[in-house]
Motif scaffolding. Sequence first.
Motif, PDB file in Angstrom:
ATOM      1  N   LYS A 194     -17.878-132.577  36.130  1.00 20.70           N
ATOM      2  CA  LYS A 194     -17.295-132.874  37.448  1.00 20.70           C
ATOM      3  C   LYS A 194     -15.841-133.303  37.312  1.00 20.70           C
ATOM      4  O   LYS A 194     -14.997-132.934  38.135  1.00 20.70           O
ATOM      5  N   GLU A 195     -15.525-134.059  36.293  1.00 21.03           N
ATOM      6  CA  GLU A 195     -14.138-134.469  36.061  1.00 21.03           C
ATOM      7  C   GLU A 195     -13.260-133.254  35.769  1.00 21.03           C
ATOM      8  O   GLU A 195     -12.117-133.197  36.228  1.00 21.03           O
ATOM      9  N   GLU A 196     -13.788-132.275  35.055  1.00 18.41           N
ATOM     10  CA  GLU A 196     -13.041-131.049  34.789  1.00 18.41           C
ATOM     11  C   GLU A 196     -12.794-130.278  36.087  1.00 18.41           C
ATOM     12  O   GLU A 196     -11.718-129.716  36.290  1.00 18.41           O
ATOM     13  N   ILE A 197     -13.772-130.265  36.953  1.00 22.07           N
ATOM     14  CA  ILE A 197     -13.597-129.612  38.250  1.00 22.07           C
ATOM     15  C   ILE A 197     -12.467-130.286  39.015  1.00 22.07           C
ATOM     16  O   ILE A 197     -11.601-129.616  39.593  1.00 22.07           O
ATOM     17  N   GLU A 198     -12.465-131.599  39.044  1.00 23.12           N
ATOM     18  CA  GLU A 198     -11.423-132.338  39.759  1.00 23.12           C
ATOM     19  C   GLU A 198     -10.041-132.053  39.176  1.00 23.12           C
ATOM     20  O   GLU A 198      -9.078-131.876  39.920  1.00 23.12           O
ATOM     21  N   LYS A 199      -9.942-131.988  37.854  1.00 24.99           N
ATOM     22  CA  LYS A 199      -8.662-131.665  37.208  1.00 24.99           C
ATOM     23  C   LYS A 199      -8.201-130.266  37.597  1.00 24.99           C
ATOM     24  O   LYS A 199      -7.013-130.048  37.861  1.00 24.99           O
ATOM     25  N   THR A 200      -9.125-129.338  37.600  1.00 31.19           N
ATOM     26  CA  THR A 200      -8.801-127.953  37.939  1.00 31.19           C
ATOM     27  C   THR A 200      -8.309-127.847  39.374  1.00 31.19           C
ATOM     28  O   THR A 200      -7.321-127.159  39.648  1.00 31.19           O
ATOM     29  N   ILE A 201      -8.965-128.532  40.276  1.00 30.50           N
ATOM     30  CA  ILE A 201      -8.555-128.506  41.681  1.00 30.50           C
ATOM     31  C   ILE A 201      -7.149-129.074  41.827  1.00 30.50           C
ATOM     32  O   ILE A 201      -6.339-128.546  42.600  1.00 30.50           O
ATOM     33  N   LYS A 202      -6.830-130.123  41.096  1.00 25.40           N
ATOM     34  CA  LYS A 202      -5.473-130.689  41.153  1.00 25.40           C
ATOM     35  C   LYS A 202      -4.436-129.687  40.671  1.00 25.40           C
ATOM     36  O   LYS A 202      -3.335-129.610  41.223  1.00 25.40           O
ATOM     37  N   ILE A 203      -4.777-128.911  39.658  1.00 23.25           N
ATOM     38  CA  ILE A 203      -3.855-127.882  39.179  1.00 23.25           C
ATOM     39  C   ILE A 203      -3.649-126.816  40.244  1.00 23.25           C
ATOM     40  O   ILE A 203      -2.525-126.363  40.470  1.00 23.25           O
ATOM     41  N   PHE A 204      -4.723-126.433  40.921  1.00 26.20           N
ATOM     42  CA  PHE A 204      -4.603-125.438  41.989  1.00 26.20           C
ATOM     43  C   PHE A 204      -3.706-125.930  43.112  1.00 26.20           C
ATOM     44  O   PHE A 204      -3.037-125.124  43.769  1.00 26.20           O
ATOM     45  N   LYS A 205      -3.693-127.226  43.343  1.00 28.16           N
ATOM     46  CA  LYS A 205      -2.873-127.785  44.427  1.00 28.16           C
ATOM     47  C   LYS A 205      -1.402-127.425  44.232  1.00 28.16           C
ATOM     48  O   LYS A 205      -0.690-127.166  45.197  1.00 28.16           O
ATOM     49  N   ASN A 206      -0.964-127.399  42.988  1.00 30.33           N
ATOM     50  CA  ASN A 206       0.430-127.094  42.693  1.00 30.33           C
ATOM     51  C   ASN A 206       0.723-125.602  42.616  1.00 30.33           C
ATOM     52  O   ASN A 206       1.875-125.199  42.694  1.00 30.33           O
ATOM     53  N   SER A 207      -0.322-124.777  42.441  1.00 30.02           N
ATOM     54  CA  SER A 207      -0.068-123.363  42.211  1.00 30.02           C
ATOM     55  C   SER A 207      -0.584-122.430  43.296  1.00 30.02           C
ATOM     56  O   SER A 207      -0.020-121.356  43.493  1.00 30.02           O
ATOM     57  N   ASN A 208      -1.650-122.817  44.008  1.00 27.70           N
ATOM     58  CA  ASN A 208      -2.249-121.909  44.978  1.00 27.70           C
ATOM     59  C   ASN A 208      -2.951-122.733  46.057  1.00 27.70           C
ATOM     60  O   ASN A 208      -4.109-123.127  45.893  1.00 27.70           O
ATOM     61  N   LYS A 209      -2.267-122.979  47.143  1.00 26.27           N
ATOM     62  CA  LYS A 209      -2.775-123.850  48.214  1.00 26.27           C
ATOM     63  C   LYS A 209      -4.099-123.340  48.793  1.00 26.27           C
ATOM     64  O   LYS A 209      -5.031-124.112  49.002  1.00 26.27           O
TER      65      LYS A 209
END
Length: 94
Positions: free
Chosen positions: A56-71
């Motif tokens: 779940k923590e990895e999912i949260e990290k991934t979502i944060k990365i998407f925030k900067n690259s693909n809204k």
Amino acid sequence: LRLQTLADVRDKKLDLKDAYNTFYFMIEEIGYYYAPFIDYFKDDLRPIFDAGRTVKEEIEKTIKIFKNSNKELHDRCETEFEALQNNYGYLFEC
């Protein structure tokens, strides 16, 4: 599977979107297979739920990365993750 997925992303064998999907699938599978037994075998299943918490923590990290690259992808994944939390979040509480 989590470590292999992270290694595949690092080695560019897997893109981050596919990693997110793999992590999501892992949480669904833990919920599907082990949620029915939590009331009876909670202590025995603790290592599985601990591993799920890490995923779940990895999912949260991934979502944060998407925030900067693909809204658009970020918003979709965030909504999916909220649904996942609603369905299976209780399994991973300390």
